[in-house]
Design a protein around this motif. Structure first.
Motif, PDB file in Angstrom:
ATOM      1  N   ILE A 117       0.866  -1.178   0.000  1.00  0.00           N
ATOM      2  CA  ILE A 117       0.000   0.000   0.000  1.00  0.00           C
ATOM      3  C   ILE A 117       0.900   1.224   0.000  1.00  0.00           C
ATOM      4  O   ILE A 117       1.759   1.370   0.876  1.00  0.00           O
ATOM      5  CB  ILE A 117      -0.929   0.018   1.232  1.00  0.00           C
ATOM      6  CG1 ILE A 117      -1.860  -1.191   1.204  1.00  0.00           C
ATOM      7  CG2 ILE A 117      -1.712   1.317   1.294  1.00  0.00           C
ATOM      8  CD1 ILE A 117      -2.712  -1.340   2.448  1.00  0.00           C
TER       9      ILE A 117
ATOM     10  N   THR B 223      -8.640   0.342   4.907  1.00  0.00           N
ATOM     11  CA  THR B 223      -7.628   0.443   3.852  1.00  0.00           C
ATOM     12  C   THR B 223      -6.990  -0.914   3.619  1.00  0.00           C
ATOM     13  O   THR B 223      -6.770  -1.324   2.485  1.00  0.00           O
ATOM     14  CB  THR B 223      -6.539   1.465   4.253  1.00  0.00           C
ATOM     15  OG1 THR B 223      -7.165   2.665   4.705  1.00  0.00           O
ATOM     16  CG2 THR B 223      -5.630   1.777   3.086  1.00  0.00           C
ATOM     17  N   LEU B 224      -6.673  -1.629   4.704  1.00  0.00           N
ATOM     18  CA  LEU B 224      -6.137  -2.986   4.631  1.00  0.00           C
ATOM     19  C   LEU B 224      -7.152  -3.898   5.317  1.00  0.00           C
ATOM     20  O   LEU B 224      -7.271  -3.901   6.541  1.00  0.00           O
ATOM     21  CB  LEU B 224      -4.773  -3.073   5.319  1.00  0.00           C
ATOM     22  CG  LEU B 224      -4.076  -4.432   5.297  1.00  0.00           C
ATOM     23  CD1 LEU B 224      -3.816  -4.894   3.863  1.00  0.00           C
ATOM     24  CD2 LEU B 224      -2.773  -4.373   6.064  1.00  0.00           C
TER      25      LEU B 224
END
Length: 143
Positions: free
Chosen positions: A64, A80-81
């Motif tokens: 990322i 996001t993750l």
């Protein structure tokens, strides 16, 4: 009767292994050794983190890009993750930029967040290459 006892012992063994993994006392992640540079606070030369890399776990190899926005980590679909890990909470941890340094903070997770081997109880600065463990997933900041 012997089969019943074997079943009970097998069940206790499974419960015991789950409890140790959840408490952070025993994990199936390789032992991490920090280099002398990491012990001093990261590599020299002023390199700043440019990406977040998953080094162990189901998402190993995932990268990322760090663009300054906070990174939410957990099982929630809007993270996001997104972790598919029984030991991760819905909203488990957050990485955020403060000045020029990235900080990790646990968001009240059930099983905790660990920076190297220390449990995160308050926002902690994350040096380059130092592992962050969330359940069975390990991530690192890299240049």
């Amino acid at each position: 009767m012997a089969l019943l006892w074997l079943f009970v012992l097998a069940a206790l063994r499974v419960v015991r292994s789950d409890l140790y993994a959840a408490s952070g006392q025993r994990v199936d992640i390789p032992h991490f050794r920090r280099s002398k540079q990491q012990k001093r606070g990261g590599p020299r030369g002023g390199k700043s983190p440019g990406q977040l890399i998953v080094t162990h776990g189901a998402l190993a190899g995932t990268r990322i890009a760090l663009d300054g926005r906070p990174i939410l980590i957990g099982r929630a679909d809007d993270s996001t993750l997104v972790l598919d890990d029984d030991y991760a909470s819905t909203r488990h941890a957050r990485l955020s930029l403060r000045g020029t340094d990235w900080y990790v903070e646990d968001l009240g997770s059930t099983n905790g967040t660990y920076l190297d081997r220390a449990k995160v109880t308050a926002p902690l600065r994350v040096p380059l290459g130092v592992p962050i463990r969330i359940g069975k997933t390990v991530i690192e900041l890299r240049p």
